[in-house]
Motif scaffolding. Structure first.
Motif, PDB file in Angstrom:
ATOM      1  N   LEU A 114     -20.268 -54.002   0.805  1.00 61.66           N
ATOM      2  CA  LEU A 114     -21.611 -53.202   0.945  1.00 61.66           C
ATOM      3  C   LEU A 114     -21.523 -52.482  -0.445  1.00 61.66           C
ATOM      4  O   LEU A 114     -20.707 -51.874  -1.025  1.00 61.66           O
ATOM      5  N   GLN A 115     -22.833 -52.801  -1.056  1.00 52.45           N
ATOM      6  CA  GLN A 115     -23.164 -52.186  -2.348  1.00 52.45           C
ATOM      7  C   GLN A 115     -24.165 -51.086  -1.939  1.00 52.45           C
ATOM      8  O   GLN A 115     -25.260 -51.592  -1.248  1.00 52.45           O
ATOM      9  N   VAL A 116     -24.271 -49.953  -2.466  1.00 50.83           N
ATOM     10  CA  VAL A 116     -25.147 -48.751  -2.210  1.00 50.83           C
ATOM     11  C   VAL A 116     -25.709 -48.186  -3.367  1.00 50.83           C
ATOM     12  O   VAL A 116     -24.855 -47.718  -4.286  1.00 50.83           O
ATOM     13  N   VAL A 117     -26.871 -47.893  -3.504  1.00 48.95           N
ATOM     14  CA  VAL A 117     -27.497 -46.837  -4.670  1.00 48.95           C
ATOM     15  C   VAL A 117     -28.350 -46.128  -4.079  1.00 48.95           C
ATOM     16  O   VAL A 117     -29.104 -46.279  -3.111  1.00 48.95           O
ATOM     17  N   MET A 118     -28.117 -44.733  -4.425  1.00 46.32           N
ATOM     18  CA  MET A 118     -28.589 -43.675  -3.695  1.00 46.32           C
ATOM     19  C   MET A 118     -29.365 -42.923  -4.757  1.00 46.32           C
ATOM     20  O   MET A 118     -28.937 -42.722  -5.813  1.00 46.32           O
ATOM     21  N   LEU A 119     -30.636 -42.292  -4.257  1.00 47.50           N
ATOM     22  CA  LEU A 119     -31.492 -41.473  -4.865  1.00 47.50           C
ATOM     23  C   LEU A 119     -31.850 -40.278  -4.510  1.00 47.50           C
ATOM     24  O   LEU A 119     -31.644 -40.214  -3.231  1.00 47.50           O
ATOM     25  N   ASP A 120     -32.116 -39.143  -5.159  1.00 47.89           N
ATOM     26  CA  ASP A 120     -32.334 -37.768  -4.712  1.00 47.89           C
ATOM     27  C   ASP A 120     -33.826 -37.820  -4.372  1.00 47.89           C
ATOM     28  O   ASP A 120     -34.597 -38.858  -4.763  1.00 47.89           O
ATOM     29  N   GLU A 121     -34.351 -36.683  -3.789  1.00 49.43           N
ATOM     30  CA  GLU A 121     -35.565 -36.532  -3.370  1.00 49.43           C
ATOM     31  C   GLU A 121     -36.757 -36.649  -4.567  1.00 49.43           C
ATOM     32  O   GLU A 121     -37.729 -36.985  -4.436  1.00 49.43           O
ATOM     33  N   ASP A 122     -36.344 -36.518  -5.810  1.00 45.70           N
ATOM     34  CA  ASP A 122     -37.115 -36.765  -6.973  1.00 45.70           C
ATOM     35  C   ASP A 122     -37.060 -38.269  -7.453  1.00 45.70           C
ATOM     36  O   ASP A 122     -37.956 -38.615  -8.287  1.00 45.70           O
ATOM     37  N   GLY A 123     -36.220 -39.001  -6.703  1.00 43.98           N
ATOM     38  CA  GLY A 123     -36.199 -40.448  -7.147  1.00 43.98           C
ATOM     39  C   GLY A 123     -35.356 -40.712  -8.331  1.00 43.98           C
ATOM     40  O   GLY A 123     -35.342 -41.801  -8.948  1.00 43.98           O
ATOM     41  N   GLU A 124     -34.391 -39.596  -8.672  1.00 45.80           N
ATOM     42  CA  GLU A 124     -33.535 -39.804  -9.681  1.00 45.80           C
ATOM     43  C   GLU A 124     -32.168 -40.526  -9.061  1.00 45.80           C
ATOM     44  O   GLU A 124     -31.921 -40.124  -8.017  1.00 45.80           O
ATOM     45  N   LEU A 125     -31.364 -41.185  -9.973  1.00 44.46           N
ATOM     46  CA  LEU A 125     -30.311 -41.630  -9.457  1.00 44.46           C
ATOM     47  C   LEU A 125     -29.294 -40.779  -9.167  1.00 44.46           C
ATOM     48  O   LEU A 125     -28.826 -39.604  -9.871  1.00 44.46           O
ATOM     49  N   LEU A 126     -28.698 -40.862  -8.250  1.00 46.06           N
ATOM     50  CA  LEU A 126     -27.811 -39.704  -7.556  1.00 46.06           C
ATOM     51  C   LEU A 126     -26.373 -40.091  -7.344  1.00 46.06           C
ATOM     52  O   LEU A 126     -25.389 -39.379  -7.743  1.00 46.06           O
ATOM     53  N   ALA A 127     -25.965 -41.369  -7.058  1.00 43.41           N
ATOM     54  CA  ALA A 127     -24.868 -41.753  -6.720  1.00 43.41           C
ATOM     55  C   ALA A 127     -24.813 -43.427  -6.299  1.00 43.41           C
ATOM     56  O   ALA A 127     -25.918 -43.944  -6.021  1.00 43.41           O
ATOM     57  N   THR A 128     -23.750 -44.191  -6.607  1.00 42.12           N
ATOM     58  CA  THR A 128     -23.483 -45.516  -6.209  1.00 42.12           C
ATOM     59  C   THR A 128     -22.234 -45.463  -5.227  1.00 42.12           C
ATOM     60  O   THR A 128     -21.229 -44.919  -5.554  1.00 42.12           O
ATOM     61  N   SER A 129     -22.260 -46.618  -4.372  1.00 37.29           N
ATOM     62  CA  SER A 129     -21.007 -46.557  -3.826  1.00 37.29           C
ATOM     63  C   SER A 129     -20.842 -48.087  -3.553  1.00 37.29           C
ATOM     64  O   SER A 129     -21.590 -49.068  -3.147  1.00 37.29           O
ATOM     65  N   THR A 130     -19.367 -48.602  -3.426  1.00 37.27           N
ATOM     66  CA  THR A 130     -19.124 -49.838  -3.129  1.00 37.27           C
ATOM     67  C   THR A 130     -18.051 -49.785  -1.766  1.00 37.27           C
ATOM     68  O   THR A 130     -17.272 -48.725  -1.795  1.00 37.27           O
ATOM     69  N   GLN A 131     -18.255 -50.735  -0.917  1.00 36.97           N
ATOM     70  CA  GLN A 131     -17.188 -50.681   0.197  1.00 36.97           C
ATOM     71  C   GLN A 131     -16.763 -52.122   0.387  1.00 36.97           C
ATOM     72  O   GLN A 131     -17.405 -53.073   0.565  1.00 36.97           O
ATOM     73  N   VAL A 132     -15.600 -52.186   1.012  1.00 36.68           N
ATOM     74  CA  VAL A 132     -14.961 -53.412   1.663  1.00 36.68           C
ATOM     75  C   VAL A 132     -14.594 -53.112   3.109  1.00 36.68           C
ATOM     76  O   VAL A 132     -13.932 -52.157   3.416  1.00 36.68           O
ATOM     77  N   ALA A 133     -15.222 -53.892   3.883  1.00 30.92           N
ATOM     78  CA  ALA A 133     -15.074 -53.605   5.272  1.00 30.92           C
ATOM     79  C   ALA A 133     -14.589 -54.996   6.253  1.00 30.92           C
ATOM     80  O   ALA A 133     -14.789 -56.105   5.617  1.00 30.92           O
ATOM     81  N   LEU A 134     -14.395 -54.760   7.429  1.00 30.87           N
ATOM     82  CA  LEU A 134     -14.076 -55.907   8.227  1.00 30.87           C
ATOM     83  C   LEU A 134     -15.228 -56.011   9.364  1.00 30.87           C
ATOM     84  O   LEU A 134     -15.758 -54.794   9.716  1.00 30.87           O
ATOM     85  N   MET A 135     -15.256 -56.990   9.932  1.00 32.46           N
ATOM     86  CA  MET A 135     -15.909 -57.121  11.212  1.00 32.46           C
ATOM     87  C   MET A 135     -15.030 -57.711  12.430  1.00 32.46           C
ATOM     88  O   MET A 135     -14.766 -58.769  12.177  1.00 32.46           O
ATOM     89  N   VAL A 136     -14.691 -56.845  13.179  1.00 36.39           N
ATOM     90  CA  VAL A 136     -13.657 -56.996  14.335  1.00 36.39           C
ATOM     91  C   VAL A 136     -14.536 -56.771  15.584  1.00 36.39           C
ATOM     92  O   VAL A 136     -15.349 -56.065  15.693  1.00 36.39           O
ATOM     93  N   ASP A 137     -13.665 -57.335  16.528  1.00 34.73           N
ATOM     94  CA  ASP A 137     -14.172 -57.034  17.833  1.00 34.73           C
ATOM     95  C   ASP A 137     -14.028 -55.510  18.318  1.00 34.73           C
ATOM     96  O   ASP A 137     -12.955 -54.802  18.100  1.00 34.73           O
ATOM     97  N   ALA A 138     -15.059 -55.077  18.933  1.00 38.63           N
ATOM     98  CA  ALA A 138     -15.231 -53.604  19.152  1.00 38.63           C
ATOM     99  C   ALA A 138     -14.425 -53.023  19.998  1.00 38.63           C
ATOM    100  O   ALA A 138     -13.748 -51.943  20.090  1.00 38.63           O
ATOM    101  N   SER A 139     -13.595 -53.837  20.744  1.00 38.24           N
ATOM    102  CA  SER A 139     -12.146 -53.337  21.718  1.00 38.24           C
ATOM    103  C   SER A 139     -11.084 -52.644  20.952  1.00 38.24           C
ATOM    104  O   SER A 139     -10.348 -51.916  21.319  1.00 38.24           O
ATOM    105  N   ARG A 140     -11.214 -53.278  19.522  1.00 35.10           N
ATOM    106  CA  ARG A 140     -10.045 -52.991  18.584  1.00 35.10           C
ATOM    107  C   ARG A 140     -10.397 -51.222  18.383  1.00 35.10           C
ATOM    108  O   ARG A 140      -9.243 -50.474  17.938  1.00 35.10           O
ATOM    109  N   ASN A 141     -11.508 -50.773  18.510  1.00 33.75           N
ATOM    110  CA  ASN A 141     -11.840 -49.559  18.030  1.00 33.75           C
ATOM    111  C   ASN A 141     -11.207 -48.573  19.063  1.00 33.75           C
ATOM    112  O   ASN A 141     -10.539 -47.343  18.587  1.00 33.75           O
TER     113      ASN A 141
END
Length: 315
Positions: free
Chosen positions: A274-301
């Motif tokens: 997941l690649q995320v770009v975040m802006l504040d209320e004035d439209g200015e760059l606030l933060a960026t984020s990257t994530q590595v995740a899995l997709m697994v059967d919900a029963s494992r939760n």
């Protein structure tokens, strides 16, 4: 009805020693039985800020802002008490690096490195990188608050919250998007459902990990045949690693709205990014984020978390 804590209440930490803190992960911020990864990161960020303003209170100006967080999620957490241990990897006049472990029932669940500074005191060259910032569509608190009115804003809609009883954390926020989305990309303005709550510096981590509608956007090959469509209800998306790069600080009392643009470069064999770009209320760059995740059967939760041997540690 159980009390639903505000984000500040749910992410609060208490100092036990100079380098140890306690917290309590709330079931109100869970997906199934597991707290949202961004929420867990926010608790660790609260501990980092508390650590730098108490144990290292002699440093002026106080290094209360996390500008970089990189966490490895090794064992799933559960709602309940946690212990946060902090090791001072480097304490400097301008920037400090903390090694933080979040433990539950003696097991190391999350391991992170956090870089702290005082963003308001930073100085140095500022250059135009010619990077193309996302267009948030709406800008300014006055315009954004119209999304919450019965009339709303023409061309915008509120994201539904599918499987909200399983994804309890989704009830804590509201997300609004333009009605003409870009395939594979979700761009939205987010706010807390409880309008007495505010998005603080630490809450950025939570917003970055709430990828509402992303999977549904990518599921376009199944057509209208339910048998061919991706059954997102059957899956859970546990975080493997989560990185947050903060560009600016928010006001002390926080803000009501944050914009996020979310997309994935690849989903393959049950692993995705997941690649995320975040802006504040004035439209200015606030933060960026990257994530590595899995997709697994919900029963494992909801499966019980197995006990693991606890190795000796200096922390």
């Amino acid at each position: 009805m159980d009390h639903i804590p505000t984000f500040l209440e749910a992410s609060a930490v208490k100092q036990l020693t100079s380098h140890t803190y306690s917290g309590n992960l709330s079931k109100s911020y869970c997906i199934g039985a597991v707290p949202n990864g961004g929420y867990v990161a926010a608790v660790m960020l609260r501990a980092a800020a508390t650590h730098m303003t108490t144990t290292h209170a002699r440093i002026t100006p106080p290094q209360k802002h996390a500008i970089s967080f990189h966490g490895m999620f090794m064992i799933k957490t559960n709602a309940g008490a946690v212990e946060v241990k902090v090791a001072d990897s480097k304490i400097g006049r301008g920037y400090s690096v903390l090694h933080i472990e979040l433990l539950q029932e003696g097991m190391k669940c999350v391991n992170a490195y956090v870089t702290m500074t005082n963003i308001d005191n930073e100085s140095g060259p500022t250059l135009n990188t010619f990077w193309e910032k996302p267009d948030p569509g709406l800008v300014g608190r006055k315009q954004l608050d119209k999304l919450l009115t019965p009339e709303g804003v023409e061309g915008w809609y509120e994201h539904p919250k599918p499987f909200a009883d399983f994804r309890e954390v989704s009830k804590r926020t509201r997300f609004f998007s333009a009605k003409k989305p870009t395939p594979g990309v979700v761009s939205n303005w987010g706010t807390f459902t409880n309008q007495s709550d505010s998005i603080t510096n630490e809450a950025i981590a939570l917003i970055a990990d709430l990828f509402v509608g992303v999977v549904e956007q990518m599921d376009s090959d199944g057509g209208d045949d339910p048998k061919q469509q991706f059954q997102s209800a059957k899956f859970w998306y546990p975080t493997l690693s989560f990185t947050l790069d903060v560009k600016k600080s928010l006001p002390k009392d926080g803000v009501k709205w944050v914009f996020s643009k979310v997309h994935s470069q690849q989903v393959k064999n049950g692993r995705w990014d997941l690649q995320v770009v975040m802006l504040d209320e004035d439209g200015e760059l606030l933060a960026t984020s990257t994530q590595v995740a899995l997709m697994v059967d919900a029963s494992r939760n909801t499966k019980p978390r197995g006990k693991r041997d606890v190795p000796a540690t200096k922390l």
